[in-house]
Design an enzyme around this catalytic site. Structure first.
Site, PDB file in Angstrom:
ATOM      1  N   ASP A   1      37.503  44.085  34.492  1.00  0.00           N
ATOM      2  CA  ASP A   1      36.949  45.342  35.026  1.00  0.00           C
ATOM      3  C   ASP A   1      38.043  46.332  35.396  1.00  0.00           C
ATOM      4  O   ASP A   1      38.038  47.479  34.960  1.00  0.00           O
ATOM      5  CB  ASP A   1      36.098  45.077  36.288  1.00  0.00           C
ATOM      6  CG  ASP A   1      34.863  44.238  35.999  1.00  0.00           C
ATOM      7  OD1 ASP A   1      34.239  44.455  34.947  1.00  0.00           O
ATOM      8  OD2 ASP A   1      34.520  43.390  36.837  1.00  0.00           O
TER       9      ASP A   1
ATOM     10  N   ARG B   1      36.893  42.179  51.443  1.00  0.00           N
ATOM     11  CA  ARG B   1      36.717  43.539  50.918  1.00  0.00           C
ATOM     12  C   ARG B   1      37.083  44.640  51.908  1.00  0.00           C
ATOM     13  O   ARG B   1      37.751  45.608  51.518  1.00  0.00           O
ATOM     14  CB  ARG B   1      35.284  43.747  50.397  1.00  0.00           C
ATOM     15  CG  ARG B   1      34.917  42.907  49.172  1.00  0.00           C
ATOM     16  CD  ARG B   1      35.965  42.921  48.114  1.00  0.00           C
ATOM     17  NE  ARG B   1      35.512  42.397  46.838  1.00  0.00           N
ATOM     18  CZ  ARG B   1      36.319  42.075  45.838  1.00  0.00           C
ATOM     19  NH1 ARG B   1      37.625  42.217  45.975  1.00  0.00           N
ATOM     20  NH2 ARG B   1      35.841  41.613  44.713  1.00  0.00           N
TER      21      ARG B   1
ATOM     22  N   ASP C   1      30.018  44.418  46.127  1.00  0.00           N
ATOM     23  CA  ASP C   1      31.366  44.870  46.441  1.00  0.00           C
ATOM     24  C   ASP C   1      31.497  46.391  46.455  1.00  0.00           C
ATOM     25  O   ASP C   1      32.264  46.941  47.235  1.00  0.00           O
ATOM     26  CB  ASP C   1      32.376  44.237  45.474  1.00  0.00           C
ATOM     27  CG  ASP C   1      32.561  42.752  45.756  1.00  0.00           C
ATOM     28  OD1 ASP C   1      32.375  42.360  46.921  1.00  0.00           O
ATOM     29  OD2 ASP C   1      32.879  41.991  44.821  1.00  0.00           O
TER      30      ASP C   1
ATOM     31  N   SER D   1      33.595  36.145  35.674  1.00  0.00           N
ATOM     32  CA  SER D   1      34.137  37.121  36.618  1.00  0.00           C
ATOM     33  C   SER D   1      34.536  36.341  37.862  1.00  0.00           C
ATOM     34  O   SER D   1      33.686  35.747  38.533  1.00  0.00           O
ATOM     35  CB  SER D   1      33.067  38.160  36.943  1.00  0.00           C
ATOM     36  OG  SER D   1      33.491  38.932  38.032  1.00  0.00           O
TER      37      SER D   1
END
Ligand code: ARG
Length: 391
Positions: free
Chosen positions: A13, A93, A122, A170
């Site tokens: 990504d 995060r 996210d 992922s």
């Protein structure tokens, strides 16, 4: 040209994002990889990918200690688990976003970018921090262009973007856990292939003999393993290894995402599983019954805030204050047995223990058993009256 700081891991990504930001958005891209305790190779991978693809500038930011001391420690103190998931990605995060903001300020950037898709949590976590702590413009190329993973892979091939062989899944890793999504795992009908796992051994490969581990806590935070004092970050790394070798910490759940989707999620969280089990086990010894009910009540509330991108909520700060005050008595040690995916508590002790060996003992004569008779007579009085009225 204006500059953008991209939160960068070197995965599919974020790598695709570099080119998209240059070509579709006309920006110079500064890639920033925040070290939250992912394996060293991952930090190096990010550096190498950034170099190969030729970014304007790349920076690695060491936030490991902060992650352990200011984020994971809070998760341990409140036994934070969302639907079976100890929030490894979710807890990291906010800190990553804070570090990206600092970098963007230092570099005098015009915007901040992230590689999140429009389906996950996210994007909420990054953006809620960026909006509450800065005025930077936010760019989310994958979401804005509505790209699928296959389209990203095609784009990468066409633009000569180096892809790592593990890009099938992922994966998000930090010291608190490893999250695995995508490919065959997406469909809950499929079993998780063995190759998806990296931190936790299968039961077949796990250690053949049970292993005892002693964990010492001070005010709710683990400080030593088997008598050896260490920094939290090192202690977590050590528990990841020990528990992982004993097959502990594989989580395979159906998770309720913020956007309302159900998703099949796989995690490897050996250290988190062990430490939260140990912490909750010690709380049983030192907390009153009411404190235990209360901690079990606020634990899911707190976990929801972390999961749902509400780290900035006042309630999160309020709960931290309350939990910290309660944790001052969660000091002591606990011994656990680890064996082929199972953890059991063997013993626990604390100077704040509310357990009174003298009173509970069958051998005690000093506390006269007959004194309890009066209490029993009055116990359930209202229920007894009600039952008699029925007849
Ligand atoms: N479902 C988890 C969460 O929302 C993990 C997301 C992990 N991301 C990834 N790229 N694998 O916190």
């Amino acid at each position: 040209m204006d500059k953008v700081v991209l939160a960068f891991s070197g995965g599919l990504d974020t790598t695709v994002c570099v080119r998209l930001l240059e070509e579709n958005y006309n920006l110079d891209v500064i890639t920033a990889c925040v070290d939250v305790g992912q394996p060293r190779e991952e930090i190096e991978k990010a550096e190498n990918v950034a170099k190969k693809i030729g970014v304007f500038k790349h920076c690695s930011i060491d936030a490991k200690e902060e992650f352990a001391n200011d984020f994971i420690s809070k998760g341990i103190k409140v036994n934070a688990v969302y639907e079976g998931y100890p929030l490894s990605t979710a807890l990291a995060r906010p800190l990553i976003a804070m570090k990206i903001i600092e970098t963007a300020e230092k570099e005098d950037a015009a915007a901040i970018a992230h590689g999140c898709t429009g389906k996950g949590n996210d994007q909420f976590r990054f953006e809620s921090i960026i909006r509450s702590m800065s005025n930077f413009k936010i760019i989310a190329p994958i979401r804005e262009l509505n790209l699928t993973r296959t389209e990203e892979q095609d784009y990468a091939r066409k633009h000569n973007i180096p892809l790592s062989p593990d890009s099938k899944f992922s994966i998000d890793e930090n010291i608190w856990g490893r999250s695995i999504e995508g490919d065959v795992i997406e469909d809950p009908k499929n079993e998780v292939p063995q190759e998806a796992y990296d931190w936790v051994r299968s039961d077949m490969e796990a250690n053949d003999n049970p292993e005892k581990i002693n964990i010492e806590f001070n005010s709710g935070v683990p400080i030593a393993i088997n008598g050896e004092k260490m920094d939290l970050i090192d202690l977590i790394a050590k528990t990841n290894e020990i528990a992982g070798n004993n097959g502990i910490g594989k989580i395979d759940i159906i998770e309720d995402r913020m956007v309302g989707l159900k998703s099949r999620e796989v995690y490897e969280v050996p250290g988190a599983t062990l430490l939260i089990k140990a912490h909750r086990g010690l709380e049983e010894l030192v907390f009153t019954k009411n404190e235990l009910r209360f901690i079990d009540y606020i634990s899911p509330l707190y976990s929801d805030l972390v999961y749902n991108a509400l780290w900035q909520e006042p309630l999160r700060e309020d709960l931290d204050r309350c939990v910290d005050h309660m944790q001052r008595r969660v000091t002591g040690s606990i011994v656990l047995n680890l064996y082929k995916g199972h953890i059991s508590i063997l013993s626990r002790e604390s100077k704040f223990s509310l357990h009174d060996i003298k009173q509970i003992s069958f051998e005690d004569k000093e506390n006269d058993q007959r004194e309890i008779e009066g209490m029993i007579k009055h116990h359930g009085m209202q229920a007894a009256i009600y039952q008699k009225q029925k007849h």
